[in-house]
Motif scaffolding. Structure first.
Motif, short mmCIF file in Angstrom:
data_model
loop_
_atom_site.label_atom_id
_atom_site.label_comp_id
_atom_site.label_asym_id
_atom_site.label_seq_id
_atom_site.Cartn_x
_atom_site.Cartn_y
_atom_site.Cartn_z
N PHE A 205 0.83 -1.20 0.00
CA PHE A 205 0.00 0.00 0.00
C PHE A 205 0.87 1.25 0.00
O PHE A 205 2.01 1.26 0.49
CB PHE A 205 -0.89 0.07 1.25
N GLN A 206 0.26 2.35 -0.48
CA GLN A 206 0.84 3.66 -0.27
C GLN A 206 0.75 4.00 1.23
O GLN A 206 -0.19 3.57 1.92
CB GLN A 206 0.08 4.71 -1.08
N PRO A 207 1.69 4.77 1.75
CA PRO A 207 1.65 5.09 3.19
C PRO A 207 0.34 5.73 3.65
O PRO A 207 -0.14 5.42 4.74
CB PRO A 207 2.83 6.06 3.35
N ASP A 208 -0.26 6.62 2.84
CA ASP A 208 -1.49 7.25 3.30
C ASP A 208 -2.63 6.25 3.41
O ASP A 208 -3.51 6.38 4.27
CB ASP A 208 -1.88 8.42 2.38
N THR A 209 -2.61 5.20 2.58
CA THR A 209 -3.63 4.15 2.69
C THR A 209 -3.44 3.35 3.97
O THR A 209 -4.42 3.01 4.66
CB THR A 209 -3.58 3.23 1.47
N VAL A 210 -2.19 3.04 4.31
CA VAL A 210 -1.91 2.35 5.57
C VAL A 210 -2.40 3.18 6.75
O VAL A 210 -3.05 2.67 7.68
CB VAL A 210 -0.41 2.04 5.71
N ASN A 211 -2.12 4.49 6.70
CA ASN A 211 -2.57 5.37 7.78
C ASN A 211 -4.09 5.33 7.91
O ASN A 211 -4.63 5.22 9.03
CB ASN A 211 -2.13 6.81 7.51
N ARG A 212 -4.77 5.46 6.81
CA ARG A 212 -6.23 5.49 6.85
C ARG A 212 -6.80 4.19 7.40
O ARG A 212 -7.71 4.19 8.23
CB ARG A 212 -6.79 5.75 5.45
N ASN A 213 -6.25 3.07 6.96
CA ASN A 213 -6.74 1.77 7.44
C ASN A 213 -6.50 1.59 8.94
O ASN A 213 -7.35 1.05 9.66
CB ASN A 213 -6.10 0.63 6.65
N LEU A 214 -5.34 2.05 9.41
CA LEU A 214 -5.05 1.93 10.84
C LEU A 214 -5.97 2.83 11.66
O LEU A 214 -6.44 2.45 12.74
CB LEU A 214 -3.59 2.29 11.11
N ILE A 215 -6.24 4.03 11.15
CA ILE A 215 -7.13 4.95 11.86
C ILE A 215 -8.55 4.40 11.91
O ILE A 215 -9.22 4.43 12.94
CB ILE A 215 -7.10 6.34 11.19
N GLU A 216 -9.01 3.88 10.78
CA GLU A 216 -10.41 3.43 10.70
C GLU A 216 -10.64 2.08 11.36
O GLU A 216 -11.68 1.85 11.98
CB GLU A 216 -10.84 3.36 9.24
N HIS A 217 -9.67 1.17 11.23
CA HIS A 217 -9.91 -0.21 11.66
C HIS A 217 -8.95 -0.70 12.74
O HIS A 217 -9.21 -1.73 13.36
CB HIS A 217 -9.82 -1.16 10.46
N GLY A 218 -7.83 0.02 12.95
CA GLY A 218 -6.81 -0.49 13.85
C GLY A 218 -6.09 -1.67 13.23
O GLY A 218 -6.46 -2.15 12.15
N PRO A 219 -5.06 -2.19 13.89
CA PRO A 219 -4.35 -3.33 13.34
C PRO A 219 -5.14 -4.62 13.52
O PRO A 219 -5.93 -4.76 14.46
CB PRO A 219 -3.05 -3.37 14.15
N HIS A 220 -4.92 -5.56 12.60
CA HIS A 220 -5.42 -6.93 12.76
C HIS A 220 -4.81 -7.49 14.04
O HIS A 220 -3.74 -7.06 14.48
CB HIS A 220 -5.01 -7.75 11.54
N PRO A 221 -5.45 -8.49 14.68
CA PRO A 221 -4.86 -9.05 15.91
C PRO A 221 -3.39 -9.42 15.80
O PRO A 221 -2.66 -9.33 16.78
CB PRO A 221 -5.74 -10.28 16.16
N ARG A 222 -2.94 -9.80 14.61
CA ARG A 222 -1.51 -10.06 14.42
C ARG A 222 -1.09 -9.45 13.09
O ARG A 222 -1.21 -10.08 12.04
CB ARG A 222 -1.22 -11.56 14.45
N THR A 223 -0.60 -8.23 13.15
CA THR A 223 -0.27 -7.48 11.94
C THR A 223 1.23 -7.27 11.85
O THR A 223 1.86 -6.78 12.79
CB THR A 223 -0.97 -6.11 11.93
N LEU A 224 1.80 -7.65 10.73
CA LEU A 224 3.19 -7.35 10.39
C LEU A 224 3.19 -6.21 9.39
O LEU A 224 2.59 -6.32 8.32
CB LEU A 224 3.87 -8.59 9.79
N ILE A 225 3.83 -5.11 9.75
CA ILE A 225 4.02 -3.99 8.82
C ILE A 225 5.49 -3.92 8.46
O ILE A 225 6.35 -3.78 9.34
CB ILE A 225 3.56 -2.65 9.42
N ILE A 226 5.77 -4.04 7.17
CA ILE A 226 7.13 -3.84 6.65
C ILE A 226 7.12 -2.48 5.96
O ILE A 226 6.30 -2.24 5.07
CB ILE A 226 7.50 -4.94 5.63
N ALA A 227 8.00 -1.59 6.38
CA ALA A 227 7.87 -0.21 5.92
C ALA A 227 9.20 0.42 5.58
O ALA A 227 10.22 0.16 6.23
CB ALA A 227 7.18 0.63 7.00
N GLY A 228 9.18 1.26 4.55
CA GLY A 228 10.31 2.11 4.28
C GLY A 228 10.42 3.17 5.36
O GLY A 228 9.42 3.60 5.95
N ASN A 229 11.63 3.61 5.64
CA ASN A 229 11.82 4.60 6.69
C ASN A 229 11.18 5.93 6.37
O ASN A 229 10.92 6.74 7.27
CB ASN A 229 13.30 4.79 6.98
#
Length: 356
Positions: A205-229
């Protein structure tokens, strides 16, 4: 044979925190009757502010390169000797990211809520942060790179680490946060290949999409996020606030090197910076450094239960109102560490000191 732990010290409050680290690590291992040897880098590395105080642009470039060369060689030497871990105080970020590119580093942080666990793996080996600068009249050109090889190494590590984190139930979801629209479709292809190789589904995902999903839904019970710095560094404090229930200044974290030259060496660091404005005042918050010492003692010096022991000690200080000014207290760094060491008792031993 006693284990050896590396120690690298930057300017600012680095010397004070290095003393905290040595005192706490030794205090923990003494309580477990476990020996430890600490080997220091011979160089005191610059902070950004010490660089700016000492030099103009050309000299800053030289010192940045010298610090990076020295620290990379120190890490390679530790790894070659079989040293499992190094603790590093804050160092100028530009030097650090030159090292992280050369030694192919990832940073790991675990955040938990009552309903979810989030494992953040930050790709420190490629991208804007690891670029190099070329100066031309009136401009600075920063050149960076992404590669299939590094992308695969980062994903492979992240999947292994997630399976270690959640051995009983597997990974709930894997999300990658990168500005992949800028990379001609190459990252999409590499990620798809890696996902198939590891038998997992990875959602890029684009970073803004990740942000929106986390704000709206929070993380899945076991979420791995691999991210560029480019995203992870900015968002880290937000993620801590929302999902970690912890101040950034109180946390330590670990970096793992994936390059064969430094394989097996884990670097522990405080999340906060060099705090040059507090240097020499004996008021820097020691909590992150204390926690790094506890993690190293438990994971690399045979002190089972050291992390929980230290957390009990820190909890006792809070109950007694002992803390540095940024924690709402009136105590010096030294006094806070003295009180903590007095409170440390391994599980199963009398707890009078903890509750005194």
């Amino acid at each position: 044979m006693e284990p050896v732990i590396g120690l690298a010290v930057g300017r600012g409050t680095g010397p004070e925190l290095a003393t905290v680290f040595e005192r706490v690590l030794t205090g923990i291992t003494d309580r477990y009757s476990a020996g430890i040897n600490i080997t220091r880098s011979k160089r005191i590395y610059h902070s950004y502010f010490s660089l700016k105080a000492d030099a103009g642009i050309e000299r800053v470039r030289e010192l940045t390169g010298e610090d990076a060369d020295h620290y990379a060689d120190f890490c390679r030497t530790l790894a070659a000797l079989g040293v499992p871990a190094v603790f590093r105080t804050a160092v100028n970020a530009q030097s650090l990211y030159l090292v992280r590119r050369r030694l192919q580093a990832v940073k790991i942080d675990v955040m938990t809520t009552p309903d979810a666990s989030l494992l953040l793996v930050r790709d420190q080996a490629q991208g804007f942060y690891t670029g190099e600068n070329t100066h031309v009249p009136g401009a600075l050109i920063r050149t960076m790179a992404f590669s299939r090889e590094i992308t695969e190494k980062v994903i492979a590590f992240a999947v292994r680490r997630a399976r270690q984190e959640w051995p009983d139930g597997g990974i709930g979801q894997i999300v990658m946060a990168y500005k992949f629209h800028l990379l001609d479709g190459a990252l999409d292809e590499w990620v798809a290949e890696s996902a198939a190789r590891h038998g997992v589904e990875i959602r890029l995902f684009q970073p803004d999409t990740v942000n929106r999903n986390l704000i709206e839904h929070g993380p899945h019970p076991r979420t791995l996020i691999i991210a560029g710095n480019e995203w992870a560094d900015i968002m880290h404090v937000v993620l801590l606030d929302r999902f970690g229930s912890e101040r950034q200044e109180n946390r330590c974290t670990e970096n793992v090197y994936l390059h064969p030259d430094a394989a097996g060496l884990v670097e522990y660091q405080t999340v906060h910076g060099s705090a040059d404005d507090l240097a020499g005042t004996d008021t820097v918050n020691p909590v992150a450094t204390v926690r790094a010492a506890a993690a190293i003692a438990e994971r690399h010096a045979g002190c089972a239960g050291a992390v929980r022991m230290v957390e009990r000690g820190l909890e006792s200080l809070v109950r007694r109102g002992i803390g540095t000014p940024d924690l709402g207290g009136r105590h010096s760094t030294t006094a806070m560490v003295d009180a903590l060491l007095d409170a440390l008792e391994p599980a199963g031993l009398p707890t009078a000191a903890v509750n005194s």
